[in-house]
Design an enzyme around this catalytic site. Structure first.
Site, PDB file in Angstrom:
ATOM      1  CG  HIS A  94      42.924  42.983  42.532  1.00  0.00           C
ATOM      2  ND1 HIS A  94      43.311  41.697  42.728  1.00  0.00           N
ATOM      3  CD2 HIS A  94      43.872  43.754  43.091  1.00  0.00           C
ATOM      4  CE1 HIS A  94      44.460  41.692  43.378  1.00  0.00           C
ATOM      5  NE2 HIS A  94      44.826  42.925  43.596  1.00  0.00           N
ATOM      6  CG  ASP A 116      42.875  35.635  37.344  1.00  0.00           C
ATOM      7  OD1 ASP A 116      42.965  36.863  37.435  1.00  0.00           O
ATOM      8  OD2 ASP A 116      43.302  34.982  36.378  1.00  0.00           O
TER       9      ASP A 116
END
Ligand code: GDP
Length: 428
Positions: A40, A12
């Site tokens: 993503h 992340d």
């Protein structure tokens, strides 16, 4: 030439955006590890997309996307994500799937759930996408390469053996309904028919492309600290998150990987259980979580709130080192503009001694963060287009991080949009 974009931390870090940006100057984008477990987030002219399995290159019409052999490949997740992207108005992407990729079976997802249930409080915080059972089976040699779906005899014979084994566990360990062989076979036939148009020898395709001078981008998932060999074992993912693994998971020559861009976020966040030395709690954490990322720090796949903390230079130095980063992209810097002062974890105190080297897990459990405090810049840096125009305190914060992670920061991201990127000349 091959470039790799990988995470230096727990995932992340904002790799999606950097990949999307570098995809513009690449011919081929490859996913080489992981599966549909992490995601993503990409924001571009088509809208906001959470990609799990598809490479970030799908938004460009000049790129070919490849799902390499090293991925945990879920056929339904792939088909659904393609449909979602197309429904968002994106032109049909060129996408190839390795004929050696192994498939996530419906029972892998069930076993992931059942095992987390069984472990209760001791669970791993899995996204329950079947990734750990998938990789266990792959290395126990009871997985299925996608090409085997086209060989009915092998398929039926192996499936019989596997179903027998899985049903013992389902019945006696988990006390759950058993697998129906005929139904499963039928599901696999439908997988076969859906995936057939995308399959090819992607290793050969990539080798030929490299010979022809094409530019390839490897897109990593998660980050160094989730690597099963070099991360916070056992709270890791099941396939290597390192750039070096790209050679295996994409089937390309290791010496072709010329650039490794490690992505690190201007503060820390982590999903799931596991050691996280610079973690913060309470009000302070809630505020950072709420302001983080582009919509708060919540998982792209699961929506779970992420754990947050101050920038961990010890973990990030190790993270960049293990990736062999040739450069670093520092992301989500704009989020910190609200703080009067910003803490950075520059050391771990373990048994009364301070170290800047990232330790093995049992020592990590004892580590207490040593923080240094820098003044904040107290303004919104979004919209700034030149690095030099950043506030002095903001540049000092970046220089400080660079010194401590010992890796050159060349890109700084000051907003979720594709164009919110500043080029920096490293000082190392
Ligand atoms: P990945 O798994 O490494 O690709 O990370 P994610 O995409 O899940 O998480 C990054 C989050 O931060 C996403 O919501 C992005 O849109 C957002 N993001 C990326 N770069 C920036 C940035 O520079 N500023 C802000 N505010 N958000 C960013």
């Amino acid at each position: 030439m091959v470039r790799a974009i990988v995470g230096a931390n727990w995932g992340d870090e904002g790799k999606g955006k950097i990949t999307d940006m570098l995809a513009e100057t690449s011919d081929i984008i490859v996913r080489y590890q992981g599966g549909a477990n992490a995601g993503h987030t990409i924001i571009n002219n088509y809208g906001r997309f959470a990609l799990h399995l598809l490479p970030s290159g799908i938004f460009y019409d000049h790129t070919t996307c490849v799902i390499g052999n090293g991925v945990a490949f879920s056929v339904p997740a792939f088909i659904k994500e393609l449909a979602d992207v197309e429904a968002g108005g994106v032109p049909e992407p060129k996408i190839l799937v390795s004929d050696r990729v192994q498939i996530v079976m419906p029972y892998h997802i069930l076993f992931d759930q059942y095992e987390e249930e069984r472990l209760g409080k001791a669970s791993f915080g899995s996204t329950k996408s079947g990734i750990a059972p998938f990789f266990s089976d792959k290395y126990a040699k009871i997985g299925f390469e996608v090409n085997e779906l086209f060989d009915e005899e092998t398929l039926v014979e192996r499936l019989k053996r596997v179903v027998e084994l899985k049903n013992v566990q389902l019945r006696d360990l988990y006390h759950k309904p058993e697998i129906n062989f005929d139904e499963l076979l039928e599901t696999l036939h439908s997988y076969r028919d859906q995936i057939a148009p995308y399959l090819c020898d992607t290793s050969k395709f990539l080798r030929d492309a490299l010979k022809a001078g094409k530019t390839v981008l490897l897109e990593g998932q998660l980050g160094t600290l989730k690597d099963p060999d070099h991360g916070i074992y056992p709270m890791v993912t099941s396939s290597s998150t390192l750039a070096g693994y790209g050679a295996v998971g994409a089937g390309i020559p290791p010496y072709e990987i010329k650039e490794i861009i490690a992505v690190t976020k201007a503060y820390s966040s982590a999903v799931g259980a596991g050691e996280f030395v610079s973690e913060i709690f309470g009000e302070e954490a809630d505020e950072l979580r709420r302001r983080g990322g582009d919509k708060g720090e919540f998982g792209a796949t699961t929506g779970r709130p992420r754990r947050v903390g101050w920038y961990d230079a010890v973990a990030s130095k190790y993270g960049c080192h293990m990736q062999s980063a040739t450069s670093v992209a520092l992301t989500v810097l704009d989020v910190l503009g609200y703080l009067d002062e910003i803490k950075i974890c520059t050391g771990y105190e373990i048994d009364g001694k301070v170290t800047t080297d990232f330790p093995v897990t049992p020592l990590l459990k004892k580590a207490k963060p040593v923080f240094e405090t820098l003044p904040g810049w107290k303004c919104d840096i979004r919209g700034i287009k030149n690095y030099d125009e950043l506030p002095e305190n903001c540049k000092n914060y970046i220089d400080f991080i660079e010194r401590h992670i010992e890796a050159p920061i060349t890109l700084v991201s000051n907003g979720p949009e594709r164009e919110a990127i500043l080029h920096r000349t490293p000082k190392l």
